[in-house]
Write an enzyme that holds these catalytic residues in place. Structure first.
Site: not given
Ligand code: PEP
Ligand code: MG
Length: 755
Positions: A367, A680
């Site tokens: 994270h 993407c």
């Protein structure tokens, strides 16, 4: 059997007197070795200090030839001394000369000594030198003597670290403390940052090493241990720790260690040798760290990390410091050094002063890496022992591109990086100039450039890059950086803010793509053999729709009165899309019934990233409002090569014939069905790859903000018509090459397209 004279307590008290005396550093060392030799009844005591170049220099000796001081040098790994420094473990030998690593140095006159005991001089797990005693007779050294020598070595470590020996280093041979270190880790976030180290959680500086009263030190230690246990129990009982799942398991293991008898006994034993409670904790911690550095088993390493964490807590308790430091003002050009760090902690720092981040832990999918990338902070992870090797204020360079760190770099290295940083800055400047130019190829074909995002901190990137919107908003990032499951209203608040800040530019929200490598700490973890092929993304959404429905509600409400685009990850069949669409329709109906204003328009799209969809292309292109290709997953599944596994991740090239043909089939089916299609995945943000994709017929891309400049520079020099013809020809007659990359690169050079 001979033992220490007068016991370790006496030795330490005498050492303290020598440390406090106002004498020169060399004299202090000379007296220390005499004292140690006398106390341990050894004929020889020598101190070797680690030099900048990794060799070990004799700094003082009692018993060996004094002329050898500052002359005798052991290369890294050479002799018994080199071996101890490398292994960071004590070595006791009754017959040293028969040991295979023994290396004889005539200038020292050590040939008459048979037994040998050497211990590493350790600080924070890093070796700073070696302390040795020797005896003429063949003898076995007792546990007590080894312990005593280690304790003494710790005091020497502090002396070296405090800079006490710097003045003794011969010219050009600084001691290892200041040596430049080139750390190789993994790239977490791109970019190059130069600055000075700031320790996220600075080491607690221990000023008092030697105990006045060992009995009261034992009491202090016991009290601190009891306090630490209580605080861990409280941590576990707090409501915000999930009651099940891995997170809790980790904490339970942590608690178990806090009660580990072996560890506690070690600390008590060390206190009994005459150190203060905090010095004892640090000594045991240093041994743990040294083991950790040499441990290759990830499970054992993790457990040693736990012990290290506990030692930090104990130290803070003993020194009367709160656990968890207050965020201090960052100096200019700060490089943050941490063992690990939560994303929220990083966001607490002043971004304007932060030039880089170095972590001992943390992989590219952690994270903290996601947040560092979003903030544009160059970051490198897995730099072993970074917090012990770096001292506050040290010059540090973070090379986020290569995944490397330079600590206290030599001037030539620093200059090379300054050049690199300048070059990047110059390029950035060129890209900034392109900002106001349209994204149109040389032959007039407009290309849509959007950015990928996932957090609010990404939003200013739209303006900064002049992107036409967000082509992929990874909604799971909000979940991944949160301490608890975001509520529907927290989700809605984020989506609202994103749409507000996008100021009417389109945003494509992707519904939760969790599972696989994207784990939520507060959610129960399902153990799977192959998580990437497991229960993830839309599969969870379809099987347990509660979470998906809550998210759809948040999205639809945030989109009230605006144009909304939502896309679904990991769709493998048209049927899955239809079922997901039913759930969306149901939520729309529900909100209408409750009187909520609907979005102005809603387009529902599909991520094409599971190869099975390639065989239902016509149908999915007809059904979906738009397609978006996730090349990261599509390539991993197409080639059966785990994108997280370094061994195979780069084994196959997305510019190979098979991949390009697969990608061509998607754009052809989409254009047949008049269904808009975007790329993407990361492939769409690399100039050469994007060039190939334009050649195949793609006209819309979503990429990281940093990629927009290079891609725009590439496409503005491109002649699509010519490229298309040449690429078609390459794909028609590929001659069995593994990849078309060389041909495409040659083509780019021929067309003078910067890639
Ligand atoms: C992809 O798979 O290419 C993609 C864009 O999604 P993610 O990287 O989040 O899996
Ligand atoms: Mg994906």
């Amino acid at each position: 059997m001979r033992g220490a004279l007068g016991g370790p307590g006496v030795l330490l008290r005498r050492l303290r007197e020598v440390m406090a005396a106002s004498i020169s550093p060399q004299e202090r060392l000379d007296r220390l070795v005499v004292l140690i030799a006398g106390n341990l009844v050894a004929e020889v005591c020598s101190v070797y200090v680690l030099r900048e170049d990794g060799s070990l220099e004799l700094y003082a000796t009692e018993g060996l030839n004094r002329e050898a001081v500052h002359l005798t040098l052991m290369r890294a790994g050479e002799g018994l001394v080199g071996l101890i420094a490398r292994e960071a473990e004590p070595l006791a030998l009754s017959d040293a000369q028969n040991h295979p690593a023994f290396s004889y140095r005539p200038e020292t006159g050590e040939e008459i000594y048979r037994s040998f005991l050497g211990v590493p001089i350790l600080r924070g797990g890093a070796v700073m030198g070696v302390l040795v005693i020797q005896n003429r007779a063949t003898r076995l050294y007792s546990e007590e003597e080894i312990e005593s020598l280690q304790t003494t070595a710790m005091i020497m470590a502090e002396m070296i670290a405090a800079g006490g020996l710097k003045s003794l280093a011969p010219p050009g041979a600084s001691i290892g403390l200041d040596r430049p270190i080139h750390g190789i880790g993994v790239s977490l976030a791109d970019g190059v940052g130069l600055g000075h180290a700031v320790l996220h959680e600075p080491r607690v500086a221990i000023t008092n090493l030697i105990a006045e009263n060992p009995a009261s030190e034992v009491k202090r230690l016991e009290a601190a241990i009891a306090e630490m246990r209580t605080s861990i129990d409280e941590l576990l009982e707090r409501g915000d720790v999930a009651h099940t799942g891995e997170h809790r398991e980790v904490l339970e293991t942590f608690r178990m260690f806090a009660h580990d008898q072996g560890w506690l006994r070690r600390m008590r034993e060390v206190v009994m040798t005459g150190l203060t409670a905090e010095a004892a904790v640090e000594r045991v911690q240093s041994d743990t760290r040294a083991k950790m550095l040499r441990q290759t088993d990830p499970y054992l390493r993790e457990r040693l990390h736990d012990l290290d964490d506990l030692a930090n807590r104990l130290l803070r308790t003993l020194m009367g410091k709160a656990n968890g430091v207050a965020r201090e003002e960052l100096p200019e050009n700060a490089i943050l050094i941490a063992r690990s760090m939560g994303p929220a902690a990083l966001l607490d720092y002043d971004r304007a002063h932060l030039r880089g981040l170095v972590l001992e832990e943390g992989g590219p999918t952690s994270h903290i890496a996601i947040v560092a990338r979003a903030l544009g902070i160059p970051a490198v992870g897995e730099i072993v022992n970074a917090t012990a090797l770096v001292q506050a204020g040290d010059a540090v360079i973070v090379d986020g591109q290569a995944g490397e760190v330079q600590i206290r770099p030599q001037p030539d290295v620093e200059n090379a990086y300054k050049d690199k940083a300048r070059l990047r800055a110059r390029k950035q400047e060129q890209y900034r100039k392109l900002k106001s130019m349209p994204a149109v190829t040389k032959d007039g074909v407009p290309i849509l450039l959007q950015i990928n995002a996932g957090l609010l901190v990404d939003m200013p990137n739209i303006e900064a890059t002049a992107a036409s919107g967000i082509g992929l908003f990874r909604t799971e990032l909000q979940f991944m950086v949160a301490e608890h499951m975001p509520t529907t209203s927290e989700q809605q608040a984020l989506y609202n803010a994103v749409l507000d800040q996008a100021q009417g530019r389109p945003v494509t929200f992707r519904t939760l793509d969790i599972g696989g490598d994207k784990v939520l700490p507060y959610m129960e973890r399902v153990e799977e053999e192959n998580p990437a092929l497991g229960w993830r993304a839309i599969r969870i959404g379809l099987d347990k729709p509660r979470l998906l429905r809550a998210q759809l509600r948040a999205l639809l409400r945030a989109g009230a009165g605006r144009d909304m685009k939502i896309m679904l990850p990991m769709i493998a069949t048209v049927d899955e899309f239809q079922r997901a669409r039913m759930i969306v329709r149901r939520e729309q109906a529900m909100l209408a019934k409750q009187g909520h204003a609907p979005p102005l328009s809603l387009q529902l799209g599909v991520m094409v990233e599971v190869p099975s969809l390639l065989f239902e292309l016509a149908e999915i292109a007809r059904e979906a409002d738009f397609l978006s290709i996730g090349t990261n997953d599509l390539m991993q599944f197409l080639f059966a090569a785990d994108r997280e596994n370094k061994r195979v991740a780069d084994r196959f090239d997305p510019l190979s014939v098979s991949a390009l043909r697969a990608l061509r089939s998607i754009v052809e089916a989409a254009s047949e069905a008049k269904c808009p299609v975007t790329v993407c995945g990361e492939m769409g943000g690399k100039p050469l790859e994007t060039m190939a994709l334009i050649g195949l017929g793609y006209r819309a891309f979503s990429m990281s903000a940093a990629a927009i400049g290079p891609v725009k520079a590439m496409l503005r020099a491109l002649d699509v018509e010519r490229l298309h013809e040449r690429l078609d020809w390459m794909l028609a007659s590929p001659d069995g090459v593994a990849s078309l990359r060389p041909q495409l690169a040659a083509l780019a050079a021929e067309f003078k397209v910067p890639v």
